[in-house]
Design an enzyme around this catalytic site. Structure first.
Site, PDB file in Angstrom:
ATOM      1  N   ALA A  22      30.865  31.233 -11.272  1.00 56.87           N
ATOM      2  CA  ALA A  22      32.069  31.617 -10.533  1.00 56.87           C
ATOM      3  C   ALA A  22      33.056  30.461 -10.530  1.00 56.87           C
ATOM      4  O   ALA A  22      32.666  29.301 -10.525  1.00 56.87           O
ATOM      5  CB  ALA A  22      31.687  31.984  -9.107  1.00 56.87           C
ATOM      6  N   SER A  26      31.060  21.124  -3.129  1.00 57.11           N
ATOM      7  CA  SER A  26      30.462  21.601  -4.379  1.00 57.11           C
ATOM      8  C   SER A  26      30.249  23.105  -4.355  1.00 57.11           C
ATOM      9  O   SER A  26      30.360  23.748  -3.316  1.00 57.11           O
ATOM     10  CB  SER A  26      29.130  20.899  -4.610  1.00 57.11           C
ATOM     11  OG  SER A  26      28.143  21.498  -3.802  1.00 57.11           O
ATOM     12  N   LYS A  27      29.922  23.639  -5.509  1.00 58.31           N
ATOM     13  CA  LYS A  27      29.644  25.072  -5.613  1.00 58.31           C
ATOM     14  C   LYS A  27      28.494  25.450  -4.696  1.00 58.31           C
ATOM     15  O   LYS A  27      28.445  26.528  -4.143  1.00 58.31           O
ATOM     16  CB  LYS A  27      29.248  25.426  -7.049  1.00 58.31           C
ATOM     17  CG  LYS A  27      30.398  25.380  -8.022  1.00 58.31           C
ATOM     18  CD  LYS A  27      30.016  26.068  -9.316  1.00 58.31           C
ATOM     19  CE  LYS A  27      31.182  26.025 -10.289  1.00 58.31           C
ATOM     20  NZ  LYS A  27      31.105  26.998 -11.359  1.00 58.31           N
ATOM     21  N   ARG A  28      27.551  24.523  -4.579  1.00 61.34           N
ATOM     22  CA  ARG A  28      26.378  24.818  -3.771  1.00 61.34           C
ATOM     23  C   ARG A  28      26.694  24.912  -2.278  1.00 61.34           C
ATOM     24  O   ARG A  28      25.905  25.408  -1.508  1.00 61.34           O
ATOM     25  CB  ARG A  28      25.288  23.769  -4.017  1.00 61.34           C
ATOM     26  CG  ARG A  28      24.571  23.946  -5.331  1.00 61.34           C
ATOM     27  CD  ARG A  28      23.588  22.839  -5.581  1.00 61.34           C
ATOM     28  NE  ARG A  28      24.224  21.530  -5.586  1.00 61.34           N
ATOM     29  CZ  ARG A  28      24.894  21.040  -6.625  1.00 61.34           C
ATOM     30  NH1 ARG A  28      24.988  21.734  -7.729  1.00 61.34           N
ATOM     31  NH2 ARG A  28      25.461  19.855  -6.571  1.00 61.34           N
ATOM     32  N   ASP A  29      27.875  24.398  -1.898  1.00 63.88           N
ATOM     33  CA  ASP A  29      28.238  24.477  -0.484  1.00 63.88           C
ATOM     34  C   ASP A  29      28.616  25.889  -0.070  1.00 63.88           C
ATOM     35  O   ASP A  29      28.709  26.190   1.115  1.00 63.88           O
ATOM     36  CB  ASP A  29      29.418  23.544  -0.171  1.00 63.88           C
ATOM     37  CG  ASP A  29      29.010  22.087  -0.244  1.00 63.88           C
ATOM     38  OD1 ASP A  29      27.845  21.808   0.090  1.00 63.88           O
ATOM     39  OD2 ASP A  29      29.827  21.250  -0.634  1.00 63.88           O
TER      40      ASP A  29
END
Ligand code: GLU
Length: 513
Positions: free
Chosen positions: A16, A265-268
């Site tokens: 994404a 980050s994307k992981r957030d």
């Protein structure tokens, strides 16, 4: 005549699109429009191992939703296509060979084991950053150390190889960044990056430079994470002899987590309680779902305005900018150097502003759609009244339906904490009288003013102070201890419904004192 400004957004379809990527796209778009230039989109998909199906479509849909569609892209090609690097694959090798010819690149035949052995050797010798560079390359298997015959033989026999950039040993690489000013890097800190991989695909560095050149890019506006690559890119422009048309660089500040501790980050996504992606996304490999700003209820104009301010400001107090106003006010000089904290409260603030200033009909449509999805039909008139009632209290379009549940559904239970404190004999007496008055017929229209006048006269007649029982009145009719203008709520419900609800409350709630 000055050259037409051409900028590009060059995402890799590896998942994404992160909100930071969307900001990069927005800044490129604003700059292109401001300068009367072109905004291109190039898909950098040379790393097939990281390709994620659906990612390109996601990028397109995100940009369309935001209203910042590119002038040239894979789905709207201009004259310098194709706009997907995988479709330009055939052209890159000749550029790499040209660099070998010019003495700025070389073949390297080292196996994975040999590279590992080199790293171990250097680590044992306490080299902090072991790398393939202007010093270590002299001990490796490449076209600089092997005889021309052996190189020829290896190539002819199909030995696997990569092509590496040959960086100068001692040289100061300098370039001017439009945001950071002069950037100076010593070439001894850089490694001989791979330009062509053994699978015949170019690396990001080679493809990026060749394509920016061929696509006539004048300004490279991208995230700070690419700053360490910029010295190599500057050298590549020089190696190719393209210095005269080298784009100007602008490296945008990092987006930081809300507490300022590290990069967002994307992981957030969702871990911090808010989206970091423009649209909902389901990872096609893991099935993991992440929420998007769109589906959470952010309006594109609000997100645009919010993103524009993550790193840029107009230099005065103004905060509300339409896309056209952003184009007018935008300048690279007003982009800051230091990281910007991602403050979701600010995003909500912008959303509230844009939502509340939306056309009444749009808001009615949101509410009616949500009601319908929940199996309730709301008349246009009633929906309009609810919108007017809640307009100043909502953050997202979905709040109109969510926060008007007490209108569509009579309470079957009551806020017990409020009941224990506020429900008393005076409240019951007043409500009894008010219900009777309502039932005996009230003159139309029963608007907020009429509802209030009748309540006040009832209070006067019963000798009860309204101020003391108002919360109990709200509790009886809505089940809640707080909410929007109660008299307007009465007007929406109508006298019969208000009376009915009061009767139910009188039957249900016990008087404590
Ligand atoms: N493909 C790179 C990315 O994914 C592009 C970086 C650049 O703009 O040069 O962000």
């Amino acid at each position: 005549m000055t050259k037409e400004v051409r900028v590009r957004f060059a995402p890799s379809p590896t998942g994404a699109l992160h909100i930071g990527g969307l900001r990069t796209a927005l800044y490129n778009y604003l700059f292109a429009r401001k300068m009367g230039g072109k905004f291109l989109l190039r898909i950098e998909d040379t790393d097939q191992t990281r390709f994620v199906p659906g990612a390109e479509e996601y990028i397109q849909e995100s940009l369309d939703w935001m209203g910042i569609s590119p002038d040239e892209s894979p789905w709207k090609p201009g004259d310098v296509g194709p706009y997907r690097q995988s479709e330009r694959k055939a052209s890159y090798m000749s550029y790499a060979l040209d660099l070998i010819e010019k003495g700025h690149a070389y073949y390297a035949f080292d196996t994975a084991e040999e590279l590992e052995a080199m790293r171990e050797r250097l680590t044992a010798a306490r080299v902090v950053q072991p790398q393939y560079n202007s010093i270590t390359r002299t001990q490796m298997k490449n076209s600089l150390t092997l005889s021309p015959e052996e190189v020829k033989e290896r190539l002819a026999s199909g030995d696997p190889y990569v092509i590496r950039a040959k960086l100068p040993l001692k040289e100061e690489v300098r370039f001017h960044d439009l945001i950071r000013g002069w950037v100076l890097v010593h070439s001894s800190t850089l490694d001989d990056k791979v330009l062509m991989k053994s699978d015949g695909m170019p690396t990001y560095h080679l493809a990026n430079i060749v394509d920016d050149h061929l696509m006539g890019i004048t300004h490279v506006i991208r995230g700070e994470e690419w700053l360490p690559s910029a010295p190599l890119h500057v050298l590549l422009y020089r190696f190719f002899g393209w210095e005269d048309t080298m784009p100007q660089f602008a490296h945008l500040p990092l987006l930081l987590k809300p507490d300022g501790n590290g990069k967002l980050s994307k992981r957030d996504g969702d871990k911090l309680g808010f989206p970091v992606f423009p649209l909902n996304w389901t990872d096609p490999f893991t099935g993991e779902k992440s929420s998007g700003f769109r589906e959470t209820g952010y309006l594109p104009d609000a997100l645009l305005n919010f993103l524009a301010f993550l790193g840029w400001n107009p230099g005065d107090e103004r905060e509300i900018f339409s896309l056209d106003e952003l184009i007018e006010a935008f300048s690279i000089e007003r982009i800051g150097k230091s990281g910007t904290k991602f403050d979701i409260a600010k995003a909500k603030w912008f959303n509230e502003h844009y939502l509340r200033s939306s056309a009444q009909e749009d808001l009615i449509a949101y509410l009616q759609q949500d009601a319908q999805a929940a199996g309730t039909t709301l008349s246009h008139e009633k929906a309009g009244a609810i919108v007017s009632l809640l307009r100043d209290r909502v953050t997202f379009p979905g709040d109109f339906w969510r926060d008007s549940q007490f209108i569509s559904h009579a309470p079957i239970e009551f806020d017990l904490e409020v009941a224990s404190k506020k429900w008393n004999a005076d409240a019951a007496t007043l409500l009894q009288a008010y219900a009777t008055a309502l039932e005996s017929g009230v003159a139309a229209p029963f608007d907020g003013t009429a509802a209030k006048a009748l309540l006040e006269s009832t209070a006067e007649a019963t000798g009860i102070k309204l101020g003391k029982v108002m919360q109990a009145v709200r509790l009886a009719v809505t089940g809640l201890g707080a909410g929007p203008d109660l008299m307007e709520v009465f007007a929406i419900l109508g006298p019969q419904e208000v009376a009915k609800r009061i009767r139910f409350a009188l039957d249900t709630l016990a008087i404590v004192d």
